[in-house]
Design an enzyme around this catalytic site. Structure first.
Site, PDB file in Angstrom:
ATOM      1  NE  ARG A  45      -1.872  -2.348   3.363  1.00 16.39           N
ATOM      2  CZ  ARG A  45      -2.473  -2.732   4.653  1.00 16.39           C
ATOM      3  NH1 ARG A  45      -3.447  -2.237   5.048  1.00 16.39           N
ATOM      4  NH2 ARG A  45      -1.991  -3.492   4.995  1.00 16.39           N
ATOM      5  N   GLY A  46       1.971   1.011   0.229  1.00 19.04           N
ATOM      6  CA  GLY A  46       2.977   2.312   0.546  1.00 19.04           C
ATOM      7  C   GLY A  46       2.967   3.227  -0.620  1.00 19.04           C
ATOM      8  CD  GLU A 101       8.253  -0.718  -2.712  1.00 19.15           C
ATOM      9  OE1 GLU A 101       7.345  -0.254  -2.593  1.00 19.15           O
ATOM     10  OE2 GLU A 101       8.597  -1.841  -2.423  1.00 19.15           O
ATOM     11  CG  ASP A 102       6.546   2.659   0.157  1.00 21.12           C
ATOM     12  OD1 ASP A 102       7.201   1.649  -0.418  1.00 21.12           O
ATOM     13  OD2 ASP A 102       6.055   2.391   1.191  1.00 21.12           O
ATOM     14  CG  ASP A 105      14.381  -1.515   5.071  1.00 20.00           C
ATOM     15  OD1 ASP A 105      15.478  -1.950   5.093  1.00 20.00           O
ATOM     16  OD2 ASP A 105      13.565  -1.373   5.808  1.00 20.00           O
ATOM     17  CG  PHE A 154      10.552   3.211  11.941  1.00 23.69           C
ATOM     18  CD1 PHE A 154       9.430   3.590  11.965  1.00 23.69           C
ATOM     19  CD2 PHE A 154      10.700   1.835  12.010  1.00 23.69           C
ATOM     20  CE1 PHE A 154       8.101   2.890  11.765  1.00 23.69           C
ATOM     21  CE2 PHE A 154       9.591   0.887  11.587  1.00 23.69           C
ATOM     22  CZ  PHE A 154       8.197   1.574  11.704  1.00 23.69           C
ATOM     23  CB  VAL A 155      11.065   7.183   7.126  1.00 22.39           C
ATOM     24  CG1 VAL A 155      12.184   8.031   7.248  1.00 22.39           C
ATOM     25  CG2 VAL A 155      11.062   6.056   5.914  1.00 22.39           C
ATOM     26  NE  ARG A 167      -0.558   2.376   4.941  1.00 20.13           N
ATOM     27  CZ  ARG A 167       0.382   1.390   4.785  1.00 20.13           C
ATOM     28  NH1 ARG A 167       1.426   1.903   3.963  1.00 20.13           N
ATOM     29  NH2 ARG A 167       0.247   0.088   5.133  1.00 20.13           N
TER      30      ARG A 167
HETATM   31  C1  PRP Z   1       7.126  -2.232   2.963  1.00 17.89           C
HETATM   32  C2  PRP Z   1       7.633  -1.142   1.812  1.00 17.89           C
HETATM   33  C3  PRP Z   1       8.147  -1.651   0.727  1.00 17.89           C
HETATM   34  C4  PRP Z   1       9.016  -2.818   1.538  1.00 17.89           C
HETATM   35  C5  PRP Z   1      10.396  -2.448   1.480  1.00 17.89           C
HETATM   36  O1  PRP Z   1       6.122  -2.720   2.591  1.00 17.89           O
HETATM   37  O2  PRP Z   1       6.382  -0.460   1.463  1.00 17.89           O
HETATM   38  O3  PRP Z   1       7.174  -2.211  -0.051  1.00 17.89           O
HETATM   39  O4  PRP Z   1       8.375  -3.041   2.755  1.00 17.89           O
HETATM   40  O5  PRP Z   1      11.008  -3.444   2.370  1.00 17.89           O
HETATM   41  P1  PRP Z   1      12.046  -4.362   1.702  1.00 17.89           P
HETATM   42  O6  PRP Z   1      13.021  -3.576   0.819  1.00 17.89           O
HETATM   43  O7  PRP Z   1      13.006  -4.885   3.033  1.00 17.89           O
HETATM   44  O8  PRP Z   1      11.586  -5.439   1.138  1.00 17.89           O
HETATM   45  P2  PRP Z   1       5.153  -3.385   3.611  1.00 17.89           P
HETATM   46  O9  PRP Z   1       5.211  -4.716   3.403  1.00 17.89           O
HETATM   47  O10 PRP Z   1       5.112  -2.763   4.992  1.00 17.89           O
HETATM   48  O11 PRP Z   1       3.582  -3.004   3.152  1.00 17.89           O
HETATM   49  P3  PRP Z   1       2.856  -1.752   2.938  1.00 17.89           P
HETATM   50  O12 PRP Z   1       3.714  -1.074   1.631  1.00 17.89           O
HETATM   51  O13 PRP Z   1       1.445  -2.071   2.657  1.00 17.89           O
HETATM   52  O14 PRP Z   1       2.945  -0.920   3.844  1.00 17.89           O
END
Ligand code: PRP
Length: 181
Positions: A45-46, A101-102, A105, A154-155, A167
């Site tokens: 969802r990010g 992608e948001d 990580d 942590f953002v 969000r």
């Molecule tokens: C978070 C973020 C990225 C992913 C990055 O998603 O939005 O998609 O983690 O992490 P990584 O590089 O370690 O894989 P999340 O699974 O929290 O879902 P969301 O987008 O619904 O918040």
């Protein structure tokens, strides 16, 4: 009794984000110039706010689709297991694709998603990520375009959550944990 709570400090302003989104969109538009249609894939969802702003600055015919992959759930640590919770509605075979992608990580989510989409035979597939935390990387993954490279903080905000909250902040904030007595 001590209670753990948190405050949010602004890290990247809404104005700085908007300016960077314009730059990214200009580069993306130039890269895909002449495309019949660009399939812009938002990772839920990010990315929902970032993709909404980005597509409005892209000067190309665009189709918007979404894919939901989850590696975190509501936890703060990546489980390293990437699950596809919702697949695309449309086709990507033979087409120009941009994954939005948001945040990158560990890189597990993007590496899994791009491998999946590449297996479907797109003509071109690139990635645009708003934020990148290279110090956290565990798999070799780099977006074609990155909005901001950030330290390991942590953002939240501009689509990114902390346990499904925050969000809707218009800026990117840094979570600071506090202890109340
Ligand atoms: C978070 C973020 C990225 C992913 C990055 O998603 O939005 O998609 O983690 O992490 P990584 O590089 O370690 O894989 P999340 O699974 O929290 O879902 P969301 O987008 O619904 O918040």
């Amino acid at each position: 009794m001590t209670k753990r709570s948190y405050e949010i400090d602004q890290m990247i302003s809404a104005k700085a984000i908007a300016a960077r989104v314009e730059d990214l969109a200009r580069e993306i538009t130039a890269h895909y110039e002449g495309t019949e249609k660009l399939v812009v894939v938002g990772l839920l969802r990010g990315s929902f706010i970032f993709i909404a702003d980005l597509v409005r600055e892209i000067g190309l015919p665009v189709e918007v689709d979404f894919l939901e992959a989850s590696s975190y759930g509501d936890a703060m640590q990546s489980s390293r297991e990437v699950r596809i919770l919702k697949d695309l509605r449309g086709e990507v075979a033979g087409r120009d694709v941009l994954v939005v992608e948001d945040i990158v990580d560990t890189g597990f989510t993007l590496s899994h998603v791009t491998a999946l989409l590449r297996s479907r035979g797109p003509k071109r597939l690139e990635v645009c990520a708003l934020l990148d935390k290279p110090s956290r990387r565990e798999v070799d993954m780099k977006a074609t375009w990155t909005g901001f490279t950030i330290p390991d903080e942590f953002v939240v905000g501009y689509g990114i959550d902390f346990a499904q909250s925050n969000r809707n902040l218009p800026y990117i904030g840094k979570v600071r944990f506090t202890e109340d007595t």
